[in-house]
Design a protein around this motif. Structure first.
Motif, PDB file in Angstrom:
ATOM      1  N   THR A 139     -11.247  -9.280  55.584  1.00 14.09           N
ATOM      2  CA  THR A 139     -11.884  -8.469  55.416  1.00 14.09           C
ATOM      3  C   THR A 139     -11.666  -7.196  56.806  1.00 14.09           C
ATOM      4  O   THR A 139     -11.675  -6.850  56.846  1.00 14.09           O
ATOM      5  CB  THR A 139     -12.886  -7.557  54.087  1.00 14.09           C
ATOM      6  OG1 THR A 139     -12.579  -8.064  52.479  1.00 14.09           O
ATOM      7  CG2 THR A 139     -12.792  -5.940  53.704  1.00 14.09           C
ATOM      8  N   ARG A 172      -9.490  -8.369  59.461  1.00 14.71           N
ATOM      9  CA  ARG A 172      -8.633  -6.934  58.688  1.00 14.71           C
ATOM     10  C   ARG A 172      -8.814  -5.904  59.192  1.00 14.71           C
ATOM     11  O   ARG A 172      -8.511  -5.273  60.262  1.00 14.71           O
ATOM     12  CB  ARG A 172      -8.187  -7.031  57.342  1.00 14.71           C
ATOM     13  CG  ARG A 172      -7.346  -7.925  56.726  1.00 14.71           C
ATOM     14  CD  ARG A 172      -6.998  -7.453  55.863  1.00 14.71           C
ATOM     15  NE  ARG A 172      -7.302  -6.737  55.028  1.00 14.71           N
ATOM     16  CZ  ARG A 172      -7.520  -5.821  53.787  1.00 14.71           C
ATOM     17  NH1 ARG A 172      -7.079  -7.163  52.928  1.00 14.71           N
ATOM     18  NH2 ARG A 172      -8.053  -5.017  53.302  1.00 14.71           N
ATOM     19  N   LEU A 173     -10.653  -5.723  59.054  1.00 18.42           N
ATOM     20  CA  LEU A 173     -10.867  -4.254  59.940  1.00 18.42           C
ATOM     21  C   LEU A 173     -11.188  -4.514  61.691  1.00 18.42           C
ATOM     22  O   LEU A 173     -10.801  -3.240  62.424  1.00 18.42           O
ATOM     23  CB  LEU A 173     -11.784  -3.767  59.556  1.00 18.42           C
ATOM     24  CG  LEU A 173     -12.194  -3.444  57.905  1.00 18.42           C
ATOM     25  CD1 LEU A 173     -13.897  -3.455  57.070  1.00 18.42           C
ATOM     26  CD2 LEU A 173     -11.549  -2.343  57.231  1.00 18.42           C
ATOM     27  N   LEU A 185      -7.820  -3.954  63.296  1.00 23.00           N
ATOM     28  CA  LEU A 185      -7.229  -2.623  62.923  1.00 23.00           C
ATOM     29  C   LEU A 185      -7.260  -2.134  64.067  1.00 23.00           C
ATOM     30  O   LEU A 185      -6.625  -1.325  64.326  1.00 23.00           O
ATOM     31  CB  LEU A 185      -7.420  -2.256  61.533  1.00 23.00           C
ATOM     32  CG  LEU A 185      -6.909  -0.650  61.477  1.00 23.00           C
ATOM     33  CD1 LEU A 185      -5.484  -1.069  61.022  1.00 23.00           C
ATOM     34  CD2 LEU A 185      -7.078  -0.329  60.173  1.00 23.00           C
ATOM     35  N   LEU A 186      -8.645  -2.349  64.735  1.00 21.39           N
ATOM     36  CA  LEU A 186      -9.727  -1.498  65.507  1.00 21.39           C
ATOM     37  C   LEU A 186      -8.676  -1.957  66.932  1.00 21.39           C
ATOM     38  O   LEU A 186      -8.727  -0.756  67.806  1.00 21.39           O
ATOM     39  CB  LEU A 186     -10.848  -1.262  65.620  1.00 21.39           C
ATOM     40  CG  LEU A 186     -12.076  -0.834  64.083  1.00 21.39           C
ATOM     41  CD1 LEU A 186     -13.389  -1.394  64.478  1.00 21.39           C
ATOM     42  CD2 LEU A 186     -11.401   0.559  64.541  1.00 21.39           C
TER      43      LEU A 186
END
Length: 89
Positions: free
Chosen positions: A33, A36-37, A40-41
């Motif tokens: 997780t 993934r974050l 995304l950034l």
């Protein structure tokens, strides 16, 4: 009469046996997780670049239906209707 601790002892032993695997799965899920974050950034998704759509040909319709002209046409029609009526005093 059975004590609560004697009833729960086999359940706790089973949970203790699998607690290491549950902890490993929880840590792996948290790392996934977080990755993934971070992704995304760092590499945010971009909107697709679509080709511009051609506009409708305005020369096909002979009338201009802009708001101002509609208002002006209505005003002219009202003036014509009022000028044809006889004045009643």
């Amino acid at each position: 009469m059975m004590n609560v601790s004697t009833t729960l002892k086999p359940v706790l032993n089973t949970l203790n046996r699998f607690s290491g695997w549950v902890l490993l799965l929880a840590v792996a899920w948290l790392c996934w997780t977080a990755a993934r974050l971070l992704w995304l950034l760092l590499a945010a998704p971009l909107a697709p670049m679509l080709p511009p759509a051609p506009l409708q040909n305005t020369s096909a319709s002979g009338k201009d239906y802009s708001d101002y002209l509609l208002f002006l046409q209505t005003l002219i029609l009202l003036q014509q209707q009022c000028s044809h009526r006889p004045m009643s005093i």
